[in-house]
Design a protein around this motif. Sequence first.
Motif, PDB file in Angstrom:
ATOM      1  N   ALA A  98      -6.210   3.302  -8.721  1.00 20.66           N
ATOM      2  CA  ALA A  98      -5.538   4.605  -8.689  1.00 20.66           C
ATOM      3  C   ALA A  98      -4.089   4.507  -9.134  1.00 20.66           C
ATOM      4  O   ALA A  98      -3.488   5.505  -9.557  1.00 20.66           O
ATOM      5  CB  ALA A  98      -5.615   5.188  -7.285  1.00 20.66           C
ATOM      6  N   GLU A  99      -3.532   3.343  -9.003  1.00 17.85           N
ATOM      7  CA  GLU A  99      -2.118   3.196  -9.333  1.00 17.85           C
ATOM      8  C   GLU A  99      -1.884   2.902 -10.815  1.00 17.85           C
ATOM      9  O   GLU A  99      -0.739   2.741 -11.267  1.00 17.85           O
ATOM     10  CB  GLU A  99      -1.525   2.033  -8.491  1.00 17.85           C
ATOM     11  N   LYS A 100      -2.944   2.811 -11.620  1.00 17.69           N
ATOM     12  CA  LYS A 100      -2.774   2.598 -13.057  1.00 17.69           C
ATOM     13  C   LYS A 100      -2.344   3.916 -13.731  1.00 17.69           C
ATOM     14  O   LYS A 100      -3.045   4.905 -13.662  1.00 17.69           O
ATOM     15  CB  LYS A 100      -4.062   2.096 -13.691  1.00 17.69           C
ATOM     16  N   GLY A 101      -1.249   3.989 -14.452  1.00 21.27           N
ATOM     17  CA  GLY A 101      -0.737   5.203 -15.123  1.00 21.27           C
ATOM     18  C   GLY A 101      -0.357   4.949 -16.570  1.00 21.27           C
ATOM     19  O   GLY A 101      -0.327   3.809 -17.029  1.00 21.27           O
ATOM     20  N   ASP A 102      -0.076   6.144 -17.331  1.00 19.34           N
ATOM     21  CA  ASP A 102       0.328   6.062 -18.741  1.00 19.34           C
ATOM     22  C   ASP A 102      -0.699   5.296 -19.566  1.00 19.34           C
ATOM     23  O   ASP A 102      -0.388   4.435 -20.388  1.00 19.34           O
ATOM     24  CB  ASP A 102       1.711   5.393 -18.898  1.00 19.34           C
ATOM     25  N   LEU A 103      -1.944   5.551 -19.297  1.00 15.62           N
ATOM     26  CA  LEU A 103      -3.002   4.906 -20.043  1.00 15.62           C
ATOM     27  C   LEU A 103      -3.546   5.856 -21.112  1.00 15.62           C
ATOM     28  O   LEU A 103      -3.460   7.083 -20.980  1.00 15.62           O
ATOM     29  CB  LEU A 103      -4.125   4.490 -19.090  1.00 15.62           C
ATOM     30  N   THR A 115      -7.737  -0.527  17.256  1.00 13.65           N
ATOM     31  CA  THR A 115      -6.394  -0.465  16.647  1.00 13.65           C
ATOM     32  C   THR A 115      -6.356  -0.943  15.204  1.00 13.65           C
ATOM     33  O   THR A 115      -5.456  -0.569  14.453  1.00 13.65           O
ATOM     34  CB  THR A 115      -5.406  -1.303  17.477  1.00 13.65           C
ATOM     35  N   HIS A 116      -7.333  -1.769  14.808  1.00 16.17           N
ATOM     36  CA  HIS A 116      -7.331  -2.285  13.433  1.00 16.17           C
ATOM     37  C   HIS A 116      -8.190  -1.363  12.559  1.00 16.17           C
ATOM     38  O   HIS A 116      -9.301  -1.710  12.161  1.00 16.17           O
ATOM     39  CB  HIS A 116      -7.869  -3.709  13.396  1.00 16.17           C
ATOM     40  N   ILE A 117      -7.639  -0.154  12.261  1.00 14.58           N
ATOM     41  CA  ILE A 117      -8.410   0.845  11.505  1.00 14.58           C
ATOM     42  C   ILE A 117      -7.692   1.313  10.243  1.00 14.58           C
ATOM     43  O   ILE A 117      -8.297   1.939   9.382  1.00 14.58           O
ATOM     44  CB  ILE A 117      -8.721   2.058  12.395  1.00 14.58           C
ATOM     45  N   ARG A 118      -6.433   0.997  10.137  1.00 15.63           N
ATOM     46  CA  ARG A 118      -5.708   1.429   8.943  1.00 15.63           C
ATOM     47  C   ARG A 118      -6.134   0.617   7.733  1.00 15.63           C
ATOM     48  O   ARG A 118      -6.363  -0.573   7.829  1.00 15.63           O
ATOM     49  CB  ARG A 118      -4.202   1.269   9.142  1.00 15.63           C
ATOM     50  N   LEU A 119      -6.183   1.324   6.539  1.00 15.52           N
ATOM     51  CA  LEU A 119      -6.548   0.673   5.287  1.00 15.52           C
ATOM     52  C   LEU A 119      -5.371   0.604   4.311  1.00 15.52           C
ATOM     53  O   LEU A 119      -5.492   0.001   3.237  1.00 15.52           O
ATOM     54  CB  LEU A 119      -7.711   1.416   4.609  1.00 15.52           C
ATOM     55  N   GLY A 120      -4.276   1.192   4.699  1.00 14.55           N
ATOM     56  CA  GLY A 120      -3.070   1.118   3.866  1.00 14.55           C
ATOM     57  C   GLY A 120      -2.950   2.318   2.927  1.00 14.55           C
ATOM     58  O   GLY A 120      -3.942   2.914   2.512  1.00 14.55           O
ATOM     59  N   ASP A 121      -1.695   2.667   2.548  1.00  9.09           N
ATOM     60  CA  ASP A 121      -1.423   3.798   1.649  1.00  9.09           C
ATOM     61  C   ASP A 121      -1.356   3.359   0.198  1.00  9.09           C
ATOM     62  O   ASP A 121      -1.362   4.205  -0.724  1.00  9.09           O
ATOM     63  CB  ASP A 121      -0.106   4.466   2.031  1.00  9.09           C
ATOM     64  N   ASP A 122      -1.216   2.110  -0.023  1.00  7.21           N
ATOM     65  CA  ASP A 122      -1.181   1.596  -1.398  1.00  7.21           C
ATOM     66  C   ASP A 122      -1.730   0.181  -1.378  1.00  7.21           C
ATOM     67  O   ASP A 122      -2.042  -0.387  -0.307  1.00  7.21           O
ATOM     68  CB  ASP A 122       0.237   1.641  -1.969  1.00  7.21           C
ATOM     69  N   SER A 123      -1.811  -0.383  -2.541  1.00  9.11           N
ATOM     70  CA  SER A 123      -2.395  -1.717  -2.648  1.00  9.11           C
ATOM     71  C   SER A 123      -1.542  -2.761  -1.941  1.00  9.11           C
ATOM     72  O   SER A 123      -2.073  -3.718  -1.341  1.00  9.11           O
ATOM     73  CB  SER A 123      -2.564  -2.096  -4.123  1.00  9.11           C
TER      74      SER A 123
END
Length: 641
Positions: free
Chosen positions: A586-591, A498-506
Motif C-alpha cells: 500500500a505504501e508504493k506510490g508514483d508508479l 493485549t497482543h492484537i495490534r497489527l501496526g499502522d504502517d510497515s
Amino acid sequence: HPEAELPPSLQLSLAFTRRGKDRRSGLILTIPLCTEQTSMEELSSTLDYLLGIPSDKCKARGFTVIVDGRKSQWNIVKTVVLMLQNVIPAEVSLVCVVKPDEFWDKKVTHFCFWKEKDRLGFEVILVSANKLTRYIEPCQLTDEFGGSLVYDHIDWVNKRLVFEKFTKESSSLLDELVVINDSEKSSHELLSELQQRRFNGAEGGGVAWSPMDDELLAQPQVMKLLDSLREQYTKYQEVCRQRSKRSQLEDIQTKVMQVVNWLEGPGTEQLRTQWGIGDSIRASQALQQKHEEIESQHSEWFAVYVELNQQIAALLSAGDEEDLVELKGLQQQLSDVCYRQASQLESRQNVLQSAHEFHGTAQDLSQQLDGLLGMLCADVAPADGAAIQQTLKHLEEKLKSVDGALVGLREKGQVLMDQMSNQTSWSYGKDVPIDNKDNVDHIQGVMEDMQLRKQRCEDMVDVRRLKMLQMVQLFKCEEDASQAVEWLGELLDALLKTHIRLGDDSQETKVLLEKHKKFVDVAQSTYDYGRQLLQATVVLCQSLRCSTRSSGDTLPRLNRVWKQFTVTTEERVHRLEMACCFHTAAEKGDLPVEVEQETYEEVETVGKALLDRLTVPMQDLMMSGGGKQKKETESTDWNEV
C-alpha cells in the motif's frame, strides 16, 4: 567369786563355757561326755563353779547347754539332763543333746524329753552334730561341732588359776590393811598414854612417877614401827597407783588393739569384697545400700575411737613422762588406722556415687538413642516442605541432645575410672592392690556400645537428612513447575488480550513482529524451565523410590498450555507478516498506471486474505490445535484494520 577355788574336776573338761553365744545372746555351756564313767559329783561341782562366773545380767538371758553324747551311753545322758534340773533349772533355756550317728536303741530312748518339758523347766532336743547350726550360729560353735570358734580349755584354766590367785591375795591384803589400820590406831593410843603418864608424874607434886625400863624402850620401838608402817603404806599406795595406771594403760591398749584389729581385719575385708560398681542403676543402688550397712558397722568402732582418744588425751595432760611415749604411740596408731579406714569408706562412697551417676547417664542416653532410632525407622510422609523442615529440625535437636549426653557419659566414665585407679586396700598393715579390670572393661564397654549406637543413628540421620532434602527439592520442583504453568498461562492470556495490534504502517508492523519474537523467547524459556523441573521431579521420585508419587496433571497442563501458546503465536506471526506485506504494498506510490493497477490488485488480494484470517477467532484456532481453553472475545480493532 573371791572365795571360790577351782575344783580339781575343772582340769578334766567335764564341762566348760566358751566365748560363744546362742541366738538369744545367752551363754553356751558344753558338757562333753566320754566313754568312761562320768562322776556326777565332780560334774556338779564343776557346774557350780562355772555358773558362779557370769554376772546376773548374763544369767538372765539363759544358758544353752550342749550335751555331747556321741561317745557316751543313753542312761548317762539321761542322768546328766535330769541333774541339770536340780543344778541350774532357772538359767537353762535349751538343752541340745548331740546324738551319735548310730542312734541309741529306741527301746532305750523311750523316755521322751519333750513330754517332760513342764517338769524339767526347760526344752530338750535330740540333734545330730551337723544339724546343731540350726539352733546356734556356726561362728559360735567350735570345730568339733562344725563351727569356727577357737577355744583352748587348758589356756582358759590357767588364766582362771591366775585370776583366783590374784583374787585370794588381794582379799587377804585388804584384810591385812584393815588390821594394820586398827593397829596404827592402837599404837598411837599407846604412845600417847606413855607420854601422858610421863608428863603427869613430873608435874603432880607428889611422888614422881618412874617409868620402868621396858616402858622407856617401848616408846622408840612404837615410833619406829609407826614410821615403818607409814613407809610401807606409802610404798603400797605407790604400788597401787602404778598398778592402777598400768591397768588403765593396758585396758586402753587392749581396746585400741580391738579397734585396730577389727578395722584392719573384718572391716577391711568387708571393703575388700565390695569393689563392684554394678551394671545398672538398680545394681548400684543395691551396692550403695550394702555400703551404708558397712558404714553403720564402722561407725560403732569409730565411736569407740572417739572415746579412747578422749581418754588418751586426758592421760596425756596429767600423765607421767614415762607414759607419754607409749600413750602418744597408741594415739598415733589408732588415729592412723581410723583415718585410713574412714578415707577408704569415703573413697568407696564416692566411687558408688559416680557409678550411680554413670549408669543414670547411660540409661538416659540409651533411652534417647531408642527414641531417635524409632523416629528414623518410622515412614516419612510429610505434607509439604515446611513439615519436612520441622522434622529435620527435630532430628537435629535429638542428635545434638544425644551428642551432649554421650560427652557427659564419657566425662562421668573417666571420673569413675580415675577414682577407681586411685583406690588401694589396706589389710593388716599392707597396701593391697585392687583389681578393677572388670569394672574398667565394663565402663569402656558401655561407652563404646553407646558410641556405636550413636554412630549408627548418625548414619541413619544423614540418610534421612538427604532423603528429606530431596523431598524438599521435590516439593520445590513441583511447586515451581506449577508456577511455570501459571506463568505460561499468563503469557497466553496476555497474547490473546493485549497482543492484537497489527501496526499502522510497515515500520510499526516490523517493530511489533520483533517484539513478538522476544515475547515468544520468554515463553519458550518458561516452558523449558517447567520441563526441566518436571524432569527433575521424575529423577527425585526414582531416587526416593516414591513410585506412588507423580507430577499429577502438571505435565499435561504444561503441554496443553504450550500447545495453545504455540498455535496462537504462530497465528500472530502470520497475521503480522501479512499485515507487513499489506502495508508494504500500500505504501508504493508514483508508479506507472499499469504497475499501479497491479499493485492495487495485490493490496486488495492481501487485504482480503488478512480480513478473512482476522474473521477467525484465536480460540477457534486453539481448539482446532487440540486446546480446550475457554473462549474469550477477541478485541480486534476492526476499524483500525
